[in-house]
Design an enzyme around this catalytic site. Structure first.
Site, PDB file in Angstrom:
ATOM      1  N   GLU A   4      -1.489  29.762 -11.108  1.00 33.02           N
ATOM      2  CA  GLU A   4      -2.373  28.794 -10.459  1.00 33.02           C
ATOM      3  C   GLU A   4      -1.575  27.908  -9.497  1.00 33.02           C
ATOM      4  O   GLU A   4      -0.499  27.420  -9.835  1.00 33.02           O
ATOM      5  CB  GLU A   4      -3.037  27.935 -11.541  1.00 33.02           C
ATOM      6  CG  GLU A   4      -3.995  26.888 -11.030  1.00 33.02           C
ATOM      7  CD  GLU A   4      -4.684  26.126 -12.163  1.00 33.02           C
ATOM      8  OE1 GLU A   4      -5.555  25.302 -11.869  1.00 33.02           O
ATOM      9  OE2 GLU A   4      -4.339  26.366 -13.348  1.00 33.02           O
ATOM     10  N   LYS A  21     -12.102  27.836  -8.407  1.00 36.42           N
ATOM     11  CA  LYS A  21     -12.180  27.429  -9.810  1.00 36.42           C
ATOM     12  C   LYS A  21     -13.467  26.649 -10.071  1.00 36.42           C
ATOM     13  O   LYS A  21     -13.775  25.675  -9.388  1.00 36.42           O
ATOM     14  CB  LYS A  21     -10.967  26.574 -10.163  1.00 36.42           C
ATOM     15  CG  LYS A  21     -10.804  26.265 -11.643  1.00 36.42           C
ATOM     16  CD  LYS A  21      -9.479  25.542 -11.884  1.00 36.42           C
ATOM     17  CE  LYS A  21      -9.205  25.341 -13.369  1.00 36.42           C
ATOM     18  NZ  LYS A  21      -7.886  24.687 -13.586  1.00 36.42           N
ATOM     19  N   CYS A  58      -7.400  29.523 -15.089  1.00 36.46           N
ATOM     20  CA  CYS A  58      -6.999  28.637 -16.182  1.00 36.46           C
ATOM     21  C   CYS A  58      -8.167  28.209 -17.076  1.00 36.46           C
ATOM     22  O   CYS A  58      -8.658  28.984 -17.876  1.00 36.46           O
ATOM     23  CB  CYS A  58      -6.261  27.434 -15.612  1.00 36.46           C
ATOM     24  SG  CYS A  58      -5.308  26.488 -16.832  1.00 36.46           S
TER      25      CYS A  58
END
Length: 271
Positions: free
Chosen positions: A44, A115, A149
């Protein structure tokens, strides 16, 4: 993907120095190709660093910006696909997304994911969440999905990928202490309950200062649909290799009844 072998780059690179981080991508791509991998997955926000405060806005680029062009040249030179995390400047110039882009071995952009679940005050201050939960691409006969994540910690998110036919879920991450149980336990369970591979690729060591100081735990892994960890990194910098076996995927899906035995009509109250 020329082979079913993938390479996971566990590293924090050099926060704030995109030039040096691109050099690290190029070095890892060379080593990955030499090791027989057809795909390199970076963590990330690898191109810029994660805990960089206001530099998130300064270093953000559009999905087709100079960094994307540089990664495309790296992918084409070494003949493998590359997934990398970066801060994406939206077309309106105002919003910044925590994004991951997949570049194919020919240098073309195959997918770009924003995200959807932002973790903690740091991300919520600097990023705008994405609103497309399932982003996929076809790569070497596999349907590859992307999330970032915290996204993988929501079971509904991964189940959506399973129902959309994802074979290999790529999860660049910045997983920090004391949440290492996610890498150790949650990720293999997600792979098993959804019958897919999960490549979970983390940062390492300390980063940032004050309220934005983090200790990243490493422990990157490739988890298989049988619930086993097919490859596991330690806590430091590492280029980890793992194999995605389509035969294991088919056999596991045939034996595991989770997706077949679902009763969606009972789940209507889940909002």
């Amino acid at each position: 993907m020329p082979s079913s072998r993938i390479a996971l780059l566990q590293s924090s690179g050099r926060p704030g120095d995109a030039v040096r981080n691109l050099e690290a991508v190029a070095s890892a791509a060379r080593a990955a190709a030499d090791g027989g991998a057809g795909l390199l997955v970076c963590p990330e926000m690898f191109l810029t660093g994660y805990a960089i405060g206001a530099d998130v806005s300064r270093l953000a680029e559009p999905a087709d910006g100079p960094a994307a062009e540089a990664v495309a040249r790296i992918a084409e030179e070494h003949g493998l696909a590359v997934l990398y995390g970066y801060p994406e400047r939206a077309a309106d110039g105002a919003r910044v997304h925590n994004s991951a882009q997949l570049i194919g071995p020919d240098g073309s952009s195959l997918a770009n994911y924003r995200k959807t679940h932002l973790f903690g005050g740091f991300e919520q201050e600097w990023f705008t969440p994405g609103d497309i939960p399932v982003v996929q691409a076809e790569l070497g006969g596999l349907r590859v999905g992307i999330m970032i994540c915290y996204d993988v910690e929501f079971p509904e998110n991964v189940r959506a990928h399973a129902l959309a036919g994802t074979d290999l879920l790529l999860v660049p991450t910045a997983q920090m202490h004391p949440f290492q149980f996610v890498a150790e336990s949650v990720v293999p369970v997600r792979a098993f309950e959804n019958q897919l591979y999960v490549a979970y690729v983390n940062r390492t060591g300390p980063e940032g200062e004050g309220a934005s100081a983090f200790e990243f735990v490493g422990l990157s892994c490739l988890a298989g649909p049988d619930g086993t960890t097919r490859a596991r990194a330690g806590r430091g910098d590492e280029l980890l290799f793992g194999d995605v076996d389509p035969e294991l995927l088919r056999a596991s899906r045939a034996a595991n009844p989770y997706l077949r035995d679902r009763r969606p009509g009972l789940y209507g109250s889940l909002h």
